[in-house]
Design a protein around this motif. Structure first.
Motif, PDB file in Angstrom:
ATOM      1  N   UNK A   1       0.813  -1.227   0.000  1.00  0.00           N
ATOM      2  CA  UNK A   1       0.000   0.000   0.000  1.00  0.00           C
ATOM      3  C   UNK A   1       0.839   1.267   0.000  1.00  0.00           C
ATOM      4  N   UNK A   2       2.032   1.229   0.633  1.00  0.00           N
ATOM      5  CA  UNK A   2       2.915   2.391   0.608  1.00  0.00           C
ATOM      6  C   UNK A   2       3.358   2.690  -0.816  1.00  0.00           C
ATOM      7  N   UNK A   3       3.701   1.654  -1.567  1.00  0.00           N
ATOM      8  CA  UNK A   3       4.120   1.840  -2.956  1.00  0.00           C
ATOM      9  C   UNK A   3       2.954   2.322  -3.805  1.00  0.00           C
ATOM     10  N   UNK A   4       1.764   1.776  -3.566  1.00  0.00           N
ATOM     11  CA  UNK A   4       0.575   2.202  -4.317  1.00  0.00           C
ATOM     12  C   UNK A   4       0.309   3.690  -4.126  1.00  0.00           C
ATOM     13  N   UNK A   5       0.320   4.153  -2.880  1.00  0.00           N
ATOM     14  CA  UNK A   5       0.067   5.566  -2.597  1.00  0.00           C
ATOM     15  C   UNK A   5       1.183   6.444  -3.152  1.00  0.00           C
ATOM     16  N   UNK A   6       2.412   5.943  -3.098  1.00  0.00           N
ATOM     17  CA  UNK A   6       3.536   6.689  -3.670  1.00  0.00           C
ATOM     18  C   UNK A   6       3.365   6.869  -5.177  1.00  0.00           C
ATOM     19  N   UNK A   7       2.906   5.832  -5.850  1.00  0.00           N
ATOM     20  CA  UNK A   7       2.702   5.922  -7.301  1.00  0.00           C
ATOM     21  C   UNK A   7       1.572   6.886  -7.639  1.00  0.00           C
ATOM     22  N   UNK A   8       0.524   6.886  -6.818  1.00  0.00           N
ATOM     23  CA  UNK A   8      -0.577   7.839  -7.039  1.00  0.00           C
ATOM     24  C   UNK A   8      -0.057   9.274  -6.964  1.00  0.00           C
ATOM     25  N   UNK A   9       0.738   9.567  -5.937  1.00  0.00           N
ATOM     26  CA  UNK A   9       1.293  10.913  -5.779  1.00  0.00           C
ATOM     27  C   UNK A   9       2.320  11.222  -6.864  1.00  0.00           C
ATOM     28  N   UNK A  10       3.089  10.210  -7.260  1.00  0.00           N
ATOM     29  CA  UNK A  10       4.092  10.414  -8.297  1.00  0.00           C
ATOM     30  C   UNK A  10       3.467  10.734  -9.644  1.00  0.00           C
TER      31      UNK A  10
END
Length: 276
Positions: free
Chosen positions: A194-203
């Motif tokens: 989930x941390x990577x998922x949210x990071x990709x959304x922001x990226x």
């Protein structure tokens, strides 16, 4: 000053939203009631803040906030959050709650970090920089979780080898038991995904704002989403298919090779990830 304080509180909402999604994901994987309760109360704080801001905005403008796209986004995010909290209390459909919150997080992040709504150009630039900072921080934290998970998988494979060869000794006992090593590897991946998922959304949002001509098939973007899919498959096999033991540890070890490739090699091929 008022705009600056509102911006900081909105950024706090984004962080709290991300934390609640992480807890909801843990609950989604194996029905952890404590994680669900913490996530619910954190999200309730976000809802209270959003509601206060909504009414403050209505008081200042003297109208209902739906006449512009950014007003509509904020109201839409508030409606999604309200529905998510209601569903969580009334129906207990974990899958719906988790993905509704991911969508709500995406919308509130778009609203918070969109520079066009800021009257101050300096504050708008600062917001975009902070969006990039949060994106990178969350990505690195996810990589750290995957790295520790890889270490536990390696220790699991070493312990498994020593037990199979019946090499009893002090090293065997210092490695820890197999079930504990396997559980820690799984828990860290459950945090990292989930941390990577949210990071990709922001990226993706940062790239859309800052790089209007960005190439969306950039190697870094593609490899990052591949990484997310691979670790999601790991969790699916562990939770839904009941895969355990050596085969899952080997899969996790192979998945970490993609992390290394993504971080060190693909970043060099990217057209805009030069800051990695």
């Amino acid at each position: 000053m008022f705009e600056y304080m509102m911006t900081r509180l909105h950024e706090l909402m984004v962080v709290l939203y991300a934390l609640s999604i992480l807890l909801y994901f843990i609950d989604f994987l194996h029905k952890n009631q404590k994680a669900n309760q913490f996530a619910f109360w954190i999200l309730s704080i976000v809802w209270v803040l959003q509601t206060i801001f909504l009414f403050l905005y209505m008081f200042r403008t003297g109208r209902f906030p739906v006449l512009t796209i950014f007003e509509g986004l904020y109201f839409y995010a508030w409606v999604l959050l309200t529905l998510s909290l209601s569903i969580n209390r009334l129906l207990r459909t974990d899958f719906t709650v988790f993905f509704t919150n991911v969508l709500g997080f995406s919308i509130i992040a778009i609203h918070t970090f969109a520079p066009v709504q800021m009257e101050s150009e300096a504050l708008a630039e600062q917001l975009v920089s902070e969006l990039l900072f949060i994106h990178i921080t969350m990505a690195i934290l996810s990589y750290a979780a995957f790295t520790l998970s890889f270490v536990f998988s390696l220790l699991f494979l070493l312990q498994h080898k020593l037990l199979k060869e019946k090499k009893w000794g002090h090293r065997l006992w210092r490695l820890g038991n197999l079930s504990q090593l396997e559980k820690m590897s799984y828990v860290l991946n459950a945090i990292g995904v989930p941390m990577l998922l949210l990071s990709l959304i922001l990226g993706v949002q940062w790239a859309y704002i800052k790089l209007p001509n960005v190439i969306w098939y950039d190697p870094k973007i593609i490899s990052s989403f591949i990484l997310l899919v691979v670790y999601s498959v790991f969790l699916f096999l562990r939770v839904r298919k009941g895969m355990y033991g050596k085969s899952l540890a080997i899969l996790n070890t192979a998945a970490f090779l993609i992390v290394l490739i993504n971080f060190f090699l693909v970043s060099r091929l990217s057209t805009f990830h030069f800051w990695y």
